[in-house]
Design a protein around this motif. Structure first.
Motif, PDB file in Angstrom:
ATOM      1  N   THR A  91       0.942  -0.929   0.150  1.00  0.00           N
ATOM      2  CA  THR A  91      -0.225  -0.103  -0.097  1.00  0.00           C
ATOM      3  C   THR A  91       0.933   1.254  -0.023  1.00  0.00           C
ATOM      4  O   THR A  91       1.757   1.530   0.956  1.00  0.00           O
ATOM      5  CB  THR A  91      -0.926   0.078   1.133  1.00  0.00           C
ATOM      6  N   ALA A  92       0.472   2.052  -0.965  1.00  0.00           N
ATOM      7  CA  ALA A  92       1.389   3.209  -1.075  1.00  0.00           C
ATOM      8  C   ALA A  92       0.925   4.274  -2.273  1.00  0.00           C
ATOM      9  O   ALA A  92       0.053   3.559  -3.197  1.00  0.00           O
ATOM     10  CB  ALA A  92       2.793   2.775  -1.393  1.00  0.00           C
ATOM     11  N   VAL A  93       1.239   5.290  -2.534  1.00  0.00           N
ATOM     12  CA  VAL A  93       1.096   6.025  -3.533  1.00  0.00           C
ATOM     13  C   VAL A  93       2.503   5.694  -4.547  1.00  0.00           C
ATOM     14  O   VAL A  93       3.635   5.723  -4.140  1.00  0.00           O
ATOM     15  CB  VAL A  93       1.213   7.458  -3.238  1.00  0.00           C
ATOM     16  N   TYR A  94       2.243   5.113  -5.779  1.00  0.00           N
ATOM     17  CA  TYR A  94       3.034   4.845  -6.934  1.00  0.00           C
ATOM     18  C   TYR A  94       3.174   5.877  -7.893  1.00  0.00           C
ATOM     19  O   TYR A  94       2.330   6.338  -8.296  1.00  0.00           O
ATOM     20  CB  TYR A  94       2.771   3.508  -7.592  1.00  0.00           C
ATOM     21  N   TYR A  95       4.642   6.362  -8.009  1.00  0.00           N
ATOM     22  CA  TYR A  95       5.115   7.187  -8.912  1.00  0.00           C
ATOM     23  C   TYR A  95       5.718   6.806 -10.028  1.00  0.00           C
ATOM     24  O   TYR A  95       6.710   6.101  -9.673  1.00  0.00           O
ATOM     25  CB  TYR A  95       5.697   8.390  -8.406  1.00  0.00           C
ATOM     26  N   CYS A  96       5.555   7.387 -11.264  1.00  0.00           N
ATOM     27  CA  CYS A  96       6.504   6.779 -12.322  1.00  0.00           C
ATOM     28  C   CYS A  96       7.439   8.003 -12.397  1.00  0.00           C
ATOM     29  O   CYS A  96       7.049   9.329 -12.096  1.00  0.00           O
ATOM     30  CB  CYS A  96       5.413   6.999 -13.656  1.00  0.00           C
ATOM     31  N   ALA A  97       8.699   7.677 -12.859  1.00  0.00           N
ATOM     32  CA  ALA A  97       9.720   8.737 -12.877  1.00  0.00           C
ATOM     33  C   ALA A  97      10.673   8.611 -14.239  1.00  0.00           C
ATOM     34  O   ALA A  97      11.100   7.350 -14.579  1.00  0.00           O
ATOM     35  CB  ALA A  97      10.649   8.850 -11.507  1.00  0.00           C
ATOM     36  N   GLY A  98      11.226   9.627 -14.645  1.00  0.00           N
ATOM     37  CA  GLY A  98      12.159   9.425 -15.853  1.00  0.00           C
ATOM     38  C   GLY A  98      13.438  10.256 -15.711  1.00  0.00           C
ATOM     39  O   GLY A  98      13.143  11.394 -14.988  1.00  0.00           O
ATOM     40  N   ASP A  99      14.494   9.955 -16.342  1.00  0.00           N
ATOM     41  CA  ASP A  99      15.597  10.834 -16.156  1.00  0.00           C
ATOM     42  C   ASP A  99      16.482  10.365 -17.100  1.00  0.00           C
ATOM     43  O   ASP A  99      16.848   9.165 -17.398  1.00  0.00           O
ATOM     44  CB  ASP A  99      16.333  10.929 -14.624  1.00  0.00           C
ATOM     45  N   PRO A 100      17.522  11.393 -17.973  1.00  0.00           N
ATOM     46  CA  PRO A 100      18.258  10.840 -18.861  1.00  0.00           C
ATOM     47  C   PRO A 100      19.422   9.782 -18.258  1.00  0.00           C
ATOM     48  O   PRO A 100      19.996   9.047 -18.552  1.00  0.00           O
ATOM     49  CB  PRO A 100      18.830  11.979 -19.723  1.00  0.00           C
ATOM     50  N   ILE A 101      20.022  10.476 -16.909  1.00  0.00           N
ATOM     51  CA  ILE A 101      21.028   9.676 -16.131  1.00  0.00           C
ATOM     52  C   ILE A 101      20.811   9.767 -14.818  1.00  0.00           C
ATOM     53  O   ILE A 101      21.298  10.520 -14.143  1.00  0.00           O
ATOM     54  CB  ILE A 101      22.332  10.465 -16.777  1.00  0.00           C
ATOM     55  N   PRO A 102      19.782   8.754 -14.458  1.00  0.00           N
ATOM     56  CA  PRO A 102      19.357   8.735 -12.872  1.00  0.00           C
ATOM     57  C   PRO A 102      20.498   8.191 -12.085  1.00  0.00           C
ATOM     58  O   PRO A 102      21.033   7.313 -12.636  1.00  0.00           O
ATOM     59  CB  PRO A 102      18.183   8.093 -12.887  1.00  0.00           C
ATOM     60  N   VAL A 103      20.792   8.429 -10.845  1.00  0.00           N
ATOM     61  CA  VAL A 103      21.278   7.487  -9.957  1.00  0.00           C
ATOM     62  C   VAL A 103      20.178   6.725  -9.174  1.00  0.00           C
ATOM     63  O   VAL A 103      19.253   7.394  -8.472  1.00  0.00           O
ATOM     64  CB  VAL A 103      22.001   8.286  -8.742  1.00  0.00           C
ATOM     65  N   MET A 104      20.042   5.607  -9.549  1.00  0.00           N
ATOM     66  CA  MET A 104      18.868   4.676  -9.605  1.00  0.00           C
ATOM     67  C   MET A 104      17.962   4.754  -8.500  1.00  0.00           C
ATOM     68  O   MET A 104      16.856   5.171  -8.451  1.00  0.00           O
ATOM     69  CB  MET A 104      19.203   3.068  -9.675  1.00  0.00           C
ATOM     70  N   SER A 105      18.270   4.628  -7.119  1.00  0.00           N
ATOM     71  CA  SER A 105      17.686   4.608  -6.016  1.00  0.00           C
ATOM     72  C   SER A 105      17.612   5.910  -5.210  1.00  0.00           C
ATOM     73  O   SER A 105      16.878   5.819  -4.392  1.00  0.00           O
ATOM     74  CB  SER A 105      18.114   3.384  -4.956  1.00  0.00           C
ATOM     75  N   ILE A 106      18.143   6.833  -5.760  1.00  0.00           N
ATOM     76  CA  ILE A 106      18.164   8.217  -5.226  1.00  0.00           C
ATOM     77  C   ILE A 106      17.008   9.085  -5.912  1.00  0.00           C
ATOM     78  O   ILE A 106      17.325   9.615  -6.982  1.00  0.00           O
ATOM     79  CB  ILE A 106      19.322   8.901  -5.169  1.00  0.00           C
ATOM     80  N   ALA A 107      15.847   9.198  -5.244  1.00  0.00           N
ATOM     81  CA  ALA A 107      14.538   9.826  -5.923  1.00  0.00           C
ATOM     82  C   ALA A 107      14.911  11.239  -6.402  1.00  0.00           C
ATOM     83  O   ALA A 107      14.442  11.644  -7.318  1.00  0.00           O
ATOM     84  CB  ALA A 107      13.506   9.878  -4.936  1.00  0.00           C
ATOM     85  N   GLY A 108      15.903  11.926  -5.591  1.00  0.00           N
ATOM     86  CA  GLY A 108      16.150  13.270  -5.992  1.00  0.00           C
ATOM     87  C   GLY A 108      16.838  13.408  -7.273  1.00  0.00           C
ATOM     88  O   GLY A 108      17.282  14.476  -7.787  1.00  0.00           O
ATOM     89  N   THR A 109      17.361  12.368  -7.872  1.00  0.00           N
ATOM     90  CA  THR A 109      18.355  12.596  -9.117  1.00  0.00           C
ATOM     91  C   THR A 109      17.169  12.339 -10.133  1.00  0.00           C
ATOM     92  O   THR A 109      17.993  12.381 -11.472  1.00  0.00           O
ATOM     93  CB  THR A 109      19.531  11.672  -9.065  1.00  0.00           C
ATOM     94  N   TRP A 110      16.188  11.934 -10.220  1.00  0.00           N
ATOM     95  CA  TRP A 110      15.278  11.907 -11.129  1.00  0.00           C
ATOM     96  C   TRP A 110      14.552  13.014 -11.394  1.00  0.00           C
ATOM     97  O   TRP A 110      14.169  13.796 -10.683  1.00  0.00           O
ATOM     98  CB  TRP A 110      14.298  10.745 -10.755  1.00  0.00           C
ATOM     99  N   ASP A 111      14.692  13.612 -12.681  1.00  0.00           N
ATOM    100  CA  ASP A 111      14.146  15.073 -12.968  1.00  0.00           C
ATOM    101  C   ASP A 111      12.555  15.173 -13.160  1.00  0.00           C
ATOM    102  O   ASP A 111      11.938  16.133 -12.896  1.00  0.00           O
ATOM    103  CB  ASP A 111      14.631  15.665 -14.207  1.00  0.00           C
ATOM    104  N   TYR A 112      11.992  14.005 -13.842  1.00  0.00           N
ATOM    105  CA  TYR A 112      10.567  13.929 -14.272  1.00  0.00           C
ATOM    106  C   TYR A 112       9.855  12.904 -13.434  1.00  0.00           C
ATOM    107  O   TYR A 112      10.027  11.726 -13.289  1.00  0.00           O
ATOM    108  CB  TYR A 112      10.486  13.759 -15.616  1.00  0.00           C
ATOM    109  N   TRP A 113       8.591  13.375 -13.154  1.00  0.00           N
ATOM    110  CA  TRP A 113       7.575  12.615 -12.010  1.00  0.00           C
ATOM    111  C   TRP A 113       6.278  13.049 -12.572  1.00  0.00           C
ATOM    112  O   TRP A 113       5.746  14.008 -12.811  1.00  0.00           O
ATOM    113  CB  TRP A 113       7.907  13.176 -10.453  1.00  0.00           C
ATOM    114  N   GLY A 114       5.517  11.890 -12.308  1.00  0.00           N
ATOM    115  CA  GLY A 114       4.023  12.154 -12.314  1.00  0.00           C
ATOM    116  C   GLY A 114       3.495  12.421 -10.977  1.00  0.00           C
ATOM    117  O   GLY A 114       4.189  12.533 -10.006  1.00  0.00           O
ATOM    118  N   LYS A 115       2.179  12.623 -10.896  1.00  0.00           N
ATOM    119  CA  LYS A 115       1.634  12.815  -9.657  1.00  0.00           C
ATOM    120  C   LYS A 115       1.200  12.061  -8.894  1.00  0.00           C
ATOM    121  O   LYS A 115       0.623  11.814  -7.489  1.00  0.00           O
ATOM    122  CB  LYS A 115       0.221  13.838 -10.056  1.00  0.00           C
TER     123      LYS A 115
END
Length: 123
Positions: A91-115
């Motif tokens: 149980t959680a809110v699930y978010y989709c994220a995208g980035d050209p070069i993310p640091v995988m597990s670090i959410a702050g490195t992903w630039d694009y997010w859904g709501k």
């Protein structure tokens, strides 16, 4: 720019399945790694699964291995998360994220997010 819109969440019972979808706009989508994160109340956002731009490489967090499958259809600009054998702890809110070069597990490195889309699993 990439815009992301999640869908497919809902209220289900333990043991049920759900397929989340993330529709992306923007031509860069097909060249980006994509990920699914989740955030439960009072907890940090965590990476659940990720997929390379080609779909050939995939990552799963330990607690969902064997129960979740991430996939993408670059022709449809969509990434999916198929979840089976759902548990209350999913149980959680699930978010989709995208980035050209993310640091995988670090959410702050992903630039694009859904709501986000809410997934609630009852016991």
């Amino acid at each position: 720019q990439v815009q992301l819109v999640e869908s497919g969440g809902g209220l289900v019972e333990a043991g049920d399945s759900l397929r989340l979808s993330c529709a992306a706009s923007g031509r860069a989508f097909s060249s980006y790694p994509m990920g699914w994160f989740r955030q439960a109340p009072g907890k940090e956002r965590e990476l659940v699964a990720a997929i390379s731009w080609s779909g050939q490489s995939r990552y799963y967090e330990d607690s969902v291995k064997g129960r979740c499958t991430i996939s993408r259809d670059n022709a449809k600009n969509t990434v999916y998360l198929q979840m089976t054998s759902l548990k209350p702890e999913d149980t959680a809110v699930y978010y989709c994220a995208g980035d050209p070069i993310p640091v995988m597990s670090i959410a702050g490195t992903w630039d694009y997010w859904g709501k986000g889309t809410q997934v609630t699993v009852s016991s």
